[in-house]
Design a protein around this motif. Sequence first.
Motif, PDB file in Angstrom:
ATOM      1  N   ALA A  22      14.482   5.813  13.418  1.00 52.69           N
ATOM      2  CA  ALA A  22      13.298   5.481  12.663  1.00 52.69           C
ATOM      3  C   ALA A  22      13.972   4.699  11.260  1.00 52.69           C
ATOM      4  N   ASP A  23      13.244   3.619  11.004  1.00 51.99           N
ATOM      5  CA  ASP A  23      14.211   2.969   9.693  1.00 51.99           C
ATOM      6  C   ASP A  23      13.221   3.777   8.780  1.00 51.99           C
ATOM      7  N   ASP A  24      13.899   4.652   7.840  1.00 50.08           N
ATOM      8  CA  ASP A  24      13.308   5.480   6.900  1.00 50.08           C
ATOM      9  C   ASP A  24      13.579   5.186   5.629  1.00 50.08           C
ATOM     10  N   SER A  25      14.229   3.685   5.266  1.00 47.75           N
ATOM     11  CA  SER A  25      14.705   3.133   4.086  1.00 47.75           C
ATOM     12  C   SER A  25      13.264   3.195   3.036  1.00 47.75           C
ATOM     13  N   LEU A  26      13.688   3.333   2.035  1.00 46.08           N
ATOM     14  CA  LEU A  26      12.461   3.411   0.829  1.00 46.08           C
ATOM     15  C   LEU A  26      11.861   2.012   1.011  1.00 46.08           C
ATOM     16  N   TYR A  27      12.710   1.039   1.148  1.00 47.98           N
ATOM     17  CA  TYR A  27      12.097  -0.593   1.255  1.00 47.98           C
ATOM     18  C   TYR A  27      10.999  -0.515   2.233  1.00 47.98           C
ATOM     19  N   THR A  28      11.232   0.476   3.598  1.00 51.08           N
ATOM     20  CA  THR A  28      10.120   0.277   4.530  1.00 51.08           C
ATOM     21  C   THR A  28       8.918   0.858   4.022  1.00 51.08           C
ATOM     22  N   GLN A  29       9.411   2.336   3.428  1.00 48.31           N
ATOM     23  CA  GLN A  29       8.390   3.337   3.020  1.00 48.31           C
ATOM     24  C   GLN A  29       7.622   2.596   1.755  1.00 48.31           C
ATOM     25  N   LEU A  30       7.991   1.957   1.194  1.00 42.91           N
ATOM     26  CA  LEU A  30       7.051   1.057   0.270  1.00 42.91           C
ATOM     27  C   LEU A  30       6.320   0.064   0.855  1.00 42.91           C
ATOM     28  N   GLY A  31       6.636  -0.547   1.970  1.00 40.59           N
ATOM     29  CA  GLY A  31       5.724  -1.608   2.403  1.00 40.59           C
ATOM     30  C   GLY A  31       6.468  -3.060   2.656  1.00 40.59           C
ATOM     31  N   GLY A  32       7.721  -2.917   2.277  1.00 44.23           N
ATOM     32  CA  GLY A  32       8.449  -4.274   2.360  1.00 44.23           C
ATOM     33  C   GLY A  32       8.326  -5.174   1.394  1.00 44.23           C
ATOM     34  N   LYS A  33       8.585  -6.151   1.429  1.00 48.44           N
ATOM     35  CA  LYS A  33       8.661  -7.171   0.285  1.00 48.44           C
ATOM     36  C   LYS A  33       7.223  -7.510  -0.320  1.00 48.44           C
ATOM     37  N   PRO A  34       6.312  -7.739   0.667  1.00 46.73           N
ATOM     38  CA  PRO A  34       4.879  -8.034   0.311  1.00 46.73           C
ATOM     39  C   PRO A  34       4.440  -6.807  -0.908  1.00 46.73           C
ATOM     40  N   ALA A  35       4.647  -5.484  -0.432  1.00 44.71           N
ATOM     41  CA  ALA A  35       4.400  -4.655  -1.246  1.00 44.71           C
ATOM     42  C   ALA A  35       5.021  -4.444  -2.696  1.00 44.71           C
ATOM     43  N   LEU A  36       6.245  -5.018  -2.543  1.00 46.64           N
ATOM     44  CA  LEU A  36       7.113  -4.886  -3.926  1.00 46.64           C
ATOM     45  C   LEU A  36       6.412  -5.933  -4.600  1.00 46.64           C
ATOM     46  N   GLU A  37       6.194  -7.075  -4.446  1.00 43.83           N
ATOM     47  CA  GLU A  37       5.710  -8.002  -4.850  1.00 43.83           C
ATOM     48  C   GLU A  37       4.208  -7.770  -5.703  1.00 43.83           C
ATOM     49  N   ALA A  38       3.518  -7.147  -4.724  1.00 43.91           N
ATOM     50  CA  ALA A  38       2.284  -6.533  -5.325  1.00 43.91           C
ATOM     51  C   ALA A  38       2.593  -5.527  -6.706  1.00 43.91           C
ATOM     52  N   VAL A  39       3.640  -4.512  -6.448  1.00 39.55           N
ATOM     53  CA  VAL A  39       3.908  -3.796  -7.503  1.00 39.55           C
ATOM     54  C   VAL A  39       4.223  -4.315  -8.786  1.00 39.55           C
TER      55      VAL A  39
END
Length: 140
Positions: A22-39
């Motif tokens: 499984a891709d357990d990177s924090l990036y994935t856990q955060l929800g990827g770029k759309p989620a980072l943009e929202a944050v």
Amino acid sequence: MKALAPLALALLCALQAMPARADDSLYTQLGGKPALEAVVDGLLQRATQDARIKDFFKETNLKYLRTQLVDQLCAVTGGPCRYEGETMKNAHAAMGLNQAHFNALVEDLQDAMDAAGVPFATQGRLLALLAPMHRDIVTR
């Protein structure tokens, strides 16, 4: 050709028996770029209205800052982005930020992550990655 069939079959069976990683990177856990943009959008909205730190953003190109923050968070969390902006030390050297300013921004970031639905444990992982930047940001 027939001699390779058993080898191919054995290889196929071995691959199927291996557990999928499984891709357990924090990036994935955060929800990827759309989620980072929202944050980041939530963070900038809060920080530019936060009486404790809003003056630091008065003459800031917020569109550029948004892009840089998204890229930086994406890169630091294991995403596909490359951060090519200033070092934290250079970017904050002349600002004269103290511990209270830093704490205010962290609070705004936590509120933005809460609003974006980022789970508490995932927030903690991100904050732990960002914590070492403290020594380059707080200068007084």
